[in-house]
Scaffold this motif. Sequence first.
Motif, mmCIF file in Angstrom:
data_model
loop_
_atom_site.group_PDB
_atom_site.id
_atom_site.type_symbol
_atom_site.label_atom_id
_atom_site.label_comp_id
_atom_site.label_asym_id
_atom_site.label_seq_id
_atom_site.Cartn_x
_atom_site.Cartn_y
_atom_site.Cartn_z
ATOM 1 N N HIS A 1 -12.828 127.530 34.422
ATOM 2 C CA HIS A 1 -12.860 129.224 35.073
ATOM 3 C C HIS A 1 -13.939 129.936 34.247
ATOM 4 O O HIS A 1 -13.226 130.430 33.432
ATOM 5 C CB HIS A 1 -11.137 129.323 34.840
ATOM 6 C CG HIS A 1 -10.420 129.855 35.441
ATOM 7 N ND1 HIS A 1 -8.952 129.280 35.743
ATOM 8 C CD2 HIS A 1 -10.628 129.337 37.016
ATOM 9 C CE1 HIS A 1 -8.480 128.538 36.816
ATOM 10 N NE2 HIS A 1 -8.931 128.547 37.839
ATOM 11 N N GLY A 2 -14.641 129.619 34.393
ATOM 12 C CA GLY A 2 -15.470 130.497 33.929
ATOM 13 C C GLY A 2 -15.535 130.556 32.468
ATOM 14 O O GLY A 2 -16.052 129.505 31.909
ATOM 15 N N PRO A 3 -15.604 131.603 32.087
ATOM 16 C CA PRO A 3 -15.507 132.121 30.103
ATOM 17 C C PRO A 3 -14.143 131.018 29.314
ATOM 18 O O PRO A 3 -15.022 131.041 28.691
ATOM 19 C CB PRO A 3 -15.434 133.381 30.259
ATOM 20 C CG PRO A 3 -14.310 133.914 30.987
ATOM 21 C CD PRO A 3 -15.780 132.944 32.415
ATOM 22 N N GLU A 4 -13.389 130.580 30.602
ATOM 23 C CA GLU A 4 -12.698 130.057 29.446
ATOM 24 C C GLU A 4 -13.338 128.416 28.924
ATOM 25 O O GLU A 4 -13.079 127.313 28.402
ATOM 26 C CB GLU A 4 -11.335 128.904 30.756
ATOM 27 C CG GLU A 4 -10.422 130.078 31.070
ATOM 28 C CD GLU A 4 -9.480 129.944 31.842
ATOM 29 O OE1 GLU A 4 -9.478 128.651 32.078
ATOM 30 O OE2 GLU A 4 -8.777 130.626 32.690
ATOM 31 N N GLY A 5 -14.495 128.399 29.927
ATOM 32 C CA GLY A 5 -15.464 126.889 29.336
ATOM 33 C C GLY A 5 -16.057 127.175 27.803
ATOM 34 O O GLY A 5 -16.597 126.372 27.589
ATOM 35 N N PHE A 6 -15.809 128.198 27.364
ATOM 36 C CA PHE A 6 -15.743 128.421 25.848
ATOM 37 C C PHE A 6 -15.652 127.772 25.065
ATOM 38 O O PHE A 6 -16.779 127.136 24.077
ATOM 39 C CB PHE A 6 -16.384 129.727 25.134
ATOM 40 C CG PHE A 6 -17.423 130.605 25.858
ATOM 41 C CD1 PHE A 6 -18.280 130.605 24.845
ATOM 42 C CD2 PHE A 6 -16.866 131.372 26.450
ATOM 43 C CE1 PHE A 6 -19.695 131.192 25.588
ATOM 44 C CE2 PHE A 6 -17.606 132.747 27.198
ATOM 45 C CZ PHE A 6 -19.171 132.599 26.732
ATOM 46 N N ALA A 7 -14.269 127.218 25.345
ATOM 47 C CA ALA A 7 -13.582 126.734 24.478
ATOM 48 C C ALA A 7 -13.581 125.553 25.164
ATOM 49 O O ALA A 7 -13.791 123.979 24.103
ATOM 50 C CB ALA A 7 -11.750 127.376 24.708
ATOM 51 N N GLY A 8 -13.579 124.727 26.325
ATOM 52 C CA GLY A 8 -13.866 123.294 26.562
ATOM 53 C C GLY A 8 -15.137 122.959 26.298
ATOM 54 O O GLY A 8 -14.974 121.956 25.787
ATOM 55 N N SER A 9 -15.754 124.094 26.332
ATOM 56 C CA SER A 9 -17.596 123.373 25.733
ATOM 57 C C SER A 9 -17.686 122.828 24.566
ATOM 58 O O SER A 9 -17.942 121.399 24.263
ATOM 59 C CB SER A 9 -18.783 124.745 26.052
ATOM 60 O OG SER A 9 -19.645 123.400 25.767
ATOM 61 N N GLY A 10 -16.688 123.595 23.787
ATOM 62 C CA GLY A 10 -16.661 123.324 22.201
ATOM 63 C C GLY A 10 -15.921 121.714 22.213
ATOM 64 O O GLY A 10 -16.205 121.575 21.026
ATOM 65 N N CYS A 11 -14.762 121.898 23.331
ATOM 66 C CA CYS A 11 -13.916 120.218 22.292
ATOM 67 C C CYS A 11 -14.671 119.057 23.219
ATOM 68 O O CYS A 11 -14.822 118.082 22.295
ATOM 69 C CB CYS A 11 -13.081 120.551 24.091
ATOM 70 S SG CYS A 11 -11.176 122.101 22.716
ATOM 71 N N GLN A 12 -15.562 120.095 24.105
ATOM 72 C CA GLN A 12 -16.370 118.261 24.277
ATOM 73 C C GLN A 12 -17.425 118.058 23.882
ATOM 74 O O GLN A 12 -18.020 116.690 23.114
ATOM 75 C CB GLN A 12 -17.432 118.664 26.206
ATOM 76 C CG GLN A 12 -16.463 118.889 27.231
ATOM 77 C CD GLN A 12 -16.864 118.826 28.756
ATOM 78 O OE1 GLN A 12 -17.566 119.914 28.275
ATOM 79 N NE2 GLN A 12 -16.493 118.765 29.515
ATOM 80 N N ALA A 13 -18.184 119.009 23.102
ATOM 81 C CA ALA A 13 -19.065 118.959 22.015
ATOM 82 C C ALA A 13 -18.606 118.228 20.990
ATOM 83 O O ALA A 13 -19.402 117.131 19.696
ATOM 84 C CB ALA A 13 -19.773 120.079 21.597
ATOM 85 N N ALA A 14 -17.093 118.542 20.336
ATOM 86 C CA ALA A 14 -16.843 117.664 19.098
ATOM 87 C C ALA A 14 -15.982 115.981 19.779
ATOM 88 O O ALA A 14 -16.032 115.886 18.984
ATOM 89 C CB ALA A 14 -15.440 118.595 18.609
ATOM 90 N N THR A 15 -15.867 115.711 21.179
ATOM 91 C CA THR A 15 -15.486 114.947 21.319
ATOM 92 C C THR A 15 -16.910 113.902 21.680
ATOM 93 O O THR A 15 -16.792 112.406 20.674
ATOM 94 C CB THR A 15 -14.705 114.749 22.411
ATOM 95 O OG1 THR A 15 -13.853 115.589 22.725
ATOM 96 C CG2 THR A 15 -15.170 113.468 23.007
ATOM 97 N N LEU A 16 -17.996 114.194 21.445
ATOM 98 C CA LEU A 16 -19.204 113.320 21.533
ATOM 99 C C LEU A 16 -19.609 112.793 19.886
ATOM 100 O O LEU A 16 -20.369 111.530 19.858
ATOM 101 C CB LEU A 16 -20.197 113.815 21.930
ATOM 102 C CG LEU A 16 -20.669 114.189 23.610
ATOM 103 C CD1 LEU A 16 -21.437 114.941 24.343
ATOM 104 C CD2 LEU A 16 -20.540 112.525 24.137
#
Length: 372
Positions: A77-92
Amino acid sequence: MSFSSPHALSSHAARCFSGSYAEARRKFLDAAALHDAHVESFIHPELGAVGEVLATDVAYLGMPDADKLLIVSSATHGPEGFAGSGCQAATLADADLRARLAQAGIGLLLVHAINPHGFSHLRRTNEDNIDLNRNCIDFSAPLPVNAAYADVEPFVLPATWPPTPADESALAAYIATHGLPAYRAAISGGQYAVPDGIFYGGQAPSWSNRTMRTILRRYGAKARHVAWIDIHTGLGPYGHGEKIYPGRNDAADMKRARAWWGADVFAPFDGVSASADVTGPVVSTAYDECPHASVTLMGLEFGTLPDLEVQRRLRADHWLHRHPEAPEAQHLAIRAALRDAFYCDNDEWKGMVLGQTRTVLLQTLLGLQAAA
């Protein structure tokens, strides 16, 4: 990963979270390259808000064709990606978690920006005003019918914005008569009749739907166990990560989900979740494209603002979609308000998001590890 001071947490959040789709994509691809992930990009046919290339990017870590696969996805859902992308970067960046996954032989598939168009343009929907979590249905069958939507649309998406006192009175009267759950179901359960309306499911599979199915066939073909965490924001108490079960109403699947993640896994079909019971969520494609695997699904939903305030800002966005002639100042105000409805740009909220996501990922790892 530990933080010895608030400054350390702030610095980590700054490294993981981004202020735009383009920045988020750059950080994700840089982190994937740094940790030698296999990367593949699926280029969207349209450009972003500032003319940038749009793509759904995937990063895979682990043995090829691992029989256990953990998927973490963002920006359904578009701007919900700010949180999801941050979590993915933290996971990496999480060396301990990466080592645990490698030792357990679990493949990690990060799907960045399922809906890159909405992420860039700050719209929850895609380029065709489609809500992707209502689009992954069988379009060869009759479309779902939401008869109540026609009753609420005149005051949910009124002729002018802000709504008039009469519009607000009509909304309040509907809630008083039918109850808040019925009102929420009427607008957020999904509808397939009004293309420029709210929570529209589309008339055919969207680009994101087709792309996600291609990704699953490519990376999940040999997996016997698939766990998928789709990160969302906008529902529930501020900073709390509700563990929503978006899978089939199957007792064995629910039992497994609660064994992995705890008793506080809520299913929309039970009427106890912050989420409406919707038809066609993106994660349901795993059943179609990985039919040989046991599938365990979660929508991890982080609260931001009060529910009706988020909904009001979402209504404003859809009103703006219908009225592109609106003044530029109103455009900018509605876009900024929508972004803030789905992304709390402060260290407290970001820390809550990162901590709870890591806990869920560790629980998922242990669940997959124990799967026979």
